[in-house]
Design a protein around this motif. Structure first.
Motif, PDB file in Angstrom:
ATOM      1  N   ASP A  49       0.172  -1.407   0.030  1.00 38.30           N
ATOM      2  CA  ASP A  49       0.167   0.076  -0.176  1.00 38.30           C
ATOM      3  C   ASP A  49       0.771   1.088   0.349  1.00 38.30           C
ATOM      4  O   ASP A  49      -0.329   2.047  -1.247  1.00 38.30           O
ATOM      5  N   ARG A  50       1.841   1.112   0.939  1.00 36.75           N
ATOM      6  CA  ARG A  50       2.859   2.226   1.107  1.00 36.75           C
ATOM      7  C   ARG A  50       3.834   2.361  -0.287  1.00 36.75           C
ATOM      8  O   ARG A  50       3.902   4.110  -1.028  1.00 36.75           O
ATOM      9  N   TYR A  63      -4.692   6.015  -7.583  1.00 40.35           N
ATOM     10  CA  TYR A  63      -3.159   5.113  -6.349  1.00 40.35           C
ATOM     11  C   TYR A  63      -4.260   3.422  -7.012  1.00 40.35           C
ATOM     12  O   TYR A  63      -3.273   2.686  -7.135  1.00 40.35           O
ATOM     13  N   GLU A  64      -5.645   3.426  -6.944  1.00 40.92           N
ATOM     14  CA  GLU A  64      -6.199   1.860  -7.344  1.00 40.92           C
ATOM     15  C   GLU A  64      -5.587   1.763  -8.538  1.00 40.92           C
ATOM     16  O   GLU A  64      -5.287  -0.314  -8.583  1.00 40.92           O
ATOM     17  N   ARG A  67      -1.995   0.421  -7.124  1.00 36.95           N
ATOM     18  CA  ARG A  67      -2.268  -0.766  -6.373  1.00 36.95           C
ATOM     19  C   ARG A  67      -2.568  -2.960  -7.331  1.00 36.95           C
ATOM     20  O   ARG A  67      -2.495  -3.439  -6.637  1.00 36.95           O
ATOM     21  N   ASP A  71      -0.194  -5.272  -6.884  1.00 35.39           N
ATOM     22  CA  ASP A  71      -1.328  -6.984  -6.206  1.00 35.39           C
ATOM     23  C   ASP A  71      -0.962  -8.070  -7.039  1.00 35.39           C
ATOM     24  O   ASP A  71      -0.202  -9.225  -6.409  1.00 35.39           O
TER      25      ASP A  71
END
Length: 91
Positions: A49-50, A63-64, A67, A71
């Motif tokens: 996350d960071r 960001y999404e 991310r 992932d």
């Protein structure tokens, strides 16, 4: 997330990420985006996350989006034995 103990890491002059298992001799070669994600993970103690937040800010992207990409990438590296979850003492 952490690098598995049996994995050697190289960032080439061209900016590619190279991972090699010293046990199985398997290789992974990732483009410069993979190298940047790897470095961000190391700088943030394996916290996806960071690392994603830093890259989203640096690259000025959602960001999404980063991310989700990270992932999927991390899951692939875990499934192939190049990374492990922090609490996994087997790797």
């Amino acid at each position: 997330m952490q690098r598995a103990r049996n994995v050697a890491v190289t960032i080439t002059r061209e900016g590619y990420l190279e991972l090699k298992s010293t046990e199985t001799d398997e290789h992974y070669r990732g483009h410069p985006v993979a190298a940047a994600m790897w470095i961000a993970l190391q700088q943030h103690d394996g916290q996806v996350d960071r690392a994603a937040a830093e890259l989203a800010d640096t690259w000025e992207i959602d960001y999404e989006q980063i991310r989700a990409y990270m992932d999927a990438w991390v899951n692939r590296l875990v499934s192939t034995g190049f990374m492990r979850e922090e609490n996994d003492i087997s790797g």
